[in-house]
Write a protein that holds these residues in place. Structure first.
Motif, mmCIF file in Angstrom:
data_model
loop_
_atom_site.group_PDB
_atom_site.id
_atom_site.type_symbol
_atom_site.label_atom_id
_atom_site.label_comp_id
_atom_site.label_asym_id
_atom_site.label_seq_id
_atom_site.Cartn_x
_atom_site.Cartn_y
_atom_site.Cartn_z
ATOM 1 N N SER A 127 -83.900 9.440 -93.163
ATOM 2 C CA SER A 127 -85.342 9.252 -93.121
ATOM 3 C C SER A 127 -85.954 10.598 -92.797
ATOM 4 C CB SER A 127 -85.595 8.120 -92.072
ATOM 5 O OG SER A 127 -84.944 8.460 -90.797
ATOM 6 N N TYR A 128 -85.482 11.520 -92.636
ATOM 7 C CA TYR A 128 -86.098 12.968 -92.503
ATOM 8 C C TYR A 128 -86.363 13.301 -91.009
ATOM 9 C CZ TYR A 128 -86.192 11.924 -97.646
ATOM 10 O OH TYR A 128 -85.794 11.688 -98.586
ATOM 11 N N GLU A 129 -86.655 12.563 -90.053
ATOM 12 C CA GLU A 129 -87.070 13.067 -88.828
ATOM 13 C C GLU A 129 -86.130 13.777 -88.228
ATOM 14 O OE1 GLU A 129 -86.748 9.768 -89.546
ATOM 15 O OE2 GLU A 129 -85.970 8.666 -87.844
ATOM 16 N N GLN A 130 -86.499 14.700 -87.533
ATOM 17 C CA GLN A 130 -85.547 15.642 -86.610
ATOM 18 C C GLN A 130 -85.756 15.418 -85.313
ATOM 19 O OE1 GLN A 130 -86.738 19.794 -87.567
ATOM 20 N NE2 GLN A 130 -86.464 19.372 -89.901
ATOM 21 N N TYR A 131 -84.631 15.496 -84.435
ATOM 22 C CA TYR A 131 -84.401 15.219 -83.171
ATOM 23 C C TYR A 131 -84.198 16.454 -82.459
ATOM 24 C CZ TYR A 131 -84.222 10.356 -84.726
ATOM 25 O OH TYR A 131 -84.633 9.275 -85.004
ATOM 26 N N PHE A 132 -84.879 16.898 -81.501
ATOM 27 C CA PHE A 132 -85.063 18.116 -80.682
ATOM 28 C C PHE A 132 -84.063 17.938 -79.283
ATOM 29 C CE2 PHE A 132 -87.848 20.583 -82.702
ATOM 30 C CZ PHE A 132 -88.436 19.827 -83.926
ATOM 31 N N GLY A 133 -83.682 19.212 -79.110
ATOM 32 C CA GLY A 133 -82.878 19.182 -77.780
ATOM 33 C C GLY A 133 -84.188 19.677 -76.446
ATOM 34 N N PRO A 134 -83.807 19.962 -75.569
ATOM 35 C CA PRO A 134 -84.850 19.977 -74.475
ATOM 36 C C PRO A 134 -85.393 21.414 -74.435
ATOM 37 C CG PRO A 134 -82.537 20.076 -73.489
ATOM 38 C CD PRO A 134 -82.446 19.545 -74.965
ATOM 39 N N PHE B 126 -85.982 25.871 -79.149
ATOM 40 C CA PHE B 126 -85.358 24.422 -79.663
ATOM 41 C C PHE B 126 -84.537 24.255 -80.674
ATOM 42 C CE2 PHE B 126 -88.280 22.158 -76.415
ATOM 43 C CZ PHE B 126 -89.251 22.913 -76.453
ATOM 44 N N TYR C 153 -85.879 26.487 -83.711
ATOM 45 C CA TYR C 153 -87.220 26.422 -83.816
ATOM 46 C C TYR C 153 -87.624 27.627 -82.574
ATOM 47 C CZ TYR C 153 -88.027 22.641 -87.007
ATOM 48 O OH TYR C 153 -88.039 21.978 -88.017
ATOM 49 N N TYR D 275 -81.246 22.918 -86.683
ATOM 50 C CA TYR D 275 -82.335 23.994 -86.856
ATOM 51 C C TYR D 275 -82.424 24.737 -85.438
ATOM 52 C CZ TYR D 275 -83.531 20.222 -90.270
ATOM 53 O OH TYR D 275 -83.459 19.307 -91.167
ATOM 54 N N THR E 106 -77.183 18.726 -90.464
ATOM 55 C CA THR E 106 -78.162 19.755 -90.674
ATOM 56 C C THR E 106 -78.559 20.048 -89.150
ATOM 57 O OG1 THR E 106 -78.980 18.943 -92.804
ATOM 58 C CG2 THR E 106 -80.360 20.689 -91.812
#
Lengths: 113, 113
Positions: free
Chosen positions: B99-106, B90, B35, B33, B31
């Motif tokens: 575990s649901y956390e999302q990891y973001f780009g810079p 982002f 933002y 996203y 998945t």
């Protein structure tokens, strides 16, 4: 709809003192709660999460958060602040209907030497 | 190794132009996203794709068109850019059932002049 509120735009603390960044939530069902940190000109970094289990959650960089169901709060804490902790902190809740996070408005933490 | 990467990091363009932002994740997540973070640092989801299928489309102008060629990539194309599109965009990723956390780009800082 799920939501979180961060009542403080800014928190000021002296280095070495304990810090608390506040977050309250509004959800239907069990809350999945997160804290993220954003350093200047950087992306968001995951700090910690509460899904279930112990109310005190430990995360990265010495941060922890306390889940309080009766007060619908998930405050971020650290026993001894560092100048390098100065950043923007976001609380977030997972929308149970969709795979998305709903973020609070952010709290700027300033740690003075 | 960068987990979530975005290109370009900065994008300055004139009103009316069309531009694209690319995102890639090497975390094996299914998945992704987009933002938007505005000048007040408020963070809001725009789109989400799960295994190349659009699952979240918030109230975003149809000048914005995401495309996911595979589950590791999510691009954002913006037509007829407007001043109000200036923001930091982002990309993030997560794993369904994880575990649901999302990891973001810079982030990509878009400035429309």
């Amino acid at each position: 709809a799920q939501s979180v509120a961060q009542p403080e735009d800014q928190v000021n603390v002296a280095e070495g003192n304990p810090l608390t960044v506040k977050c309250t939530y509004s959800v239907s069902g069990n809350p999945y709660l997160f804290w993220y940190v954003q350093y200047p000109n950087r992306g968001l970094q995951f700090l910690l999460k509460y899904i279930t289990g112990d109310n005190l959650v430990k995360g990265s960089y010495g941060f922890e958060a306390e889940f309080n169901k009766s007060q619908t709060s998930f405050h971020l804490k650290k026993p001894s602040a560092l100048v390098s902790d100065s950043a923007l902190y976001f609380c977030a809740v997972r929308d149970t209907g969709f795979q998305k996070l709903v973020f609070g408005t952010g709290t700027r933490l300033l740690v003075s030497p | 190794d960068t987990a979530v990467s975005q290109t370009p990091k900065y994008l300055v363009t004139q009103m009316g132009n069309d531009k694209s932002i690319k995102c890639e994740q090497n975390l094996g997540h299914d998945t992704m996203y987009w933002y938007k973070q505005d000048s007040k640092k408020f963070l809001k989801i725009m789109f989400s794709y799960n295994n190349k299928e659009l699952i979240i489309n918030e109230t975003v102008p149809n000048r914005f068109s995401p495309k996911s060629p595979d589950k590791a990539h999510l691009n954002l194309h913006i037509n007829s850019l407007e001043l109000g599109d200036s923001a930091v965009y982002f990309c993030a990723s997560s794993q369904t059932g994880g575990s649901y956390e999302q990891y973001f780009g810079p982030g990509t800082r878009l400035t429309v002049t």
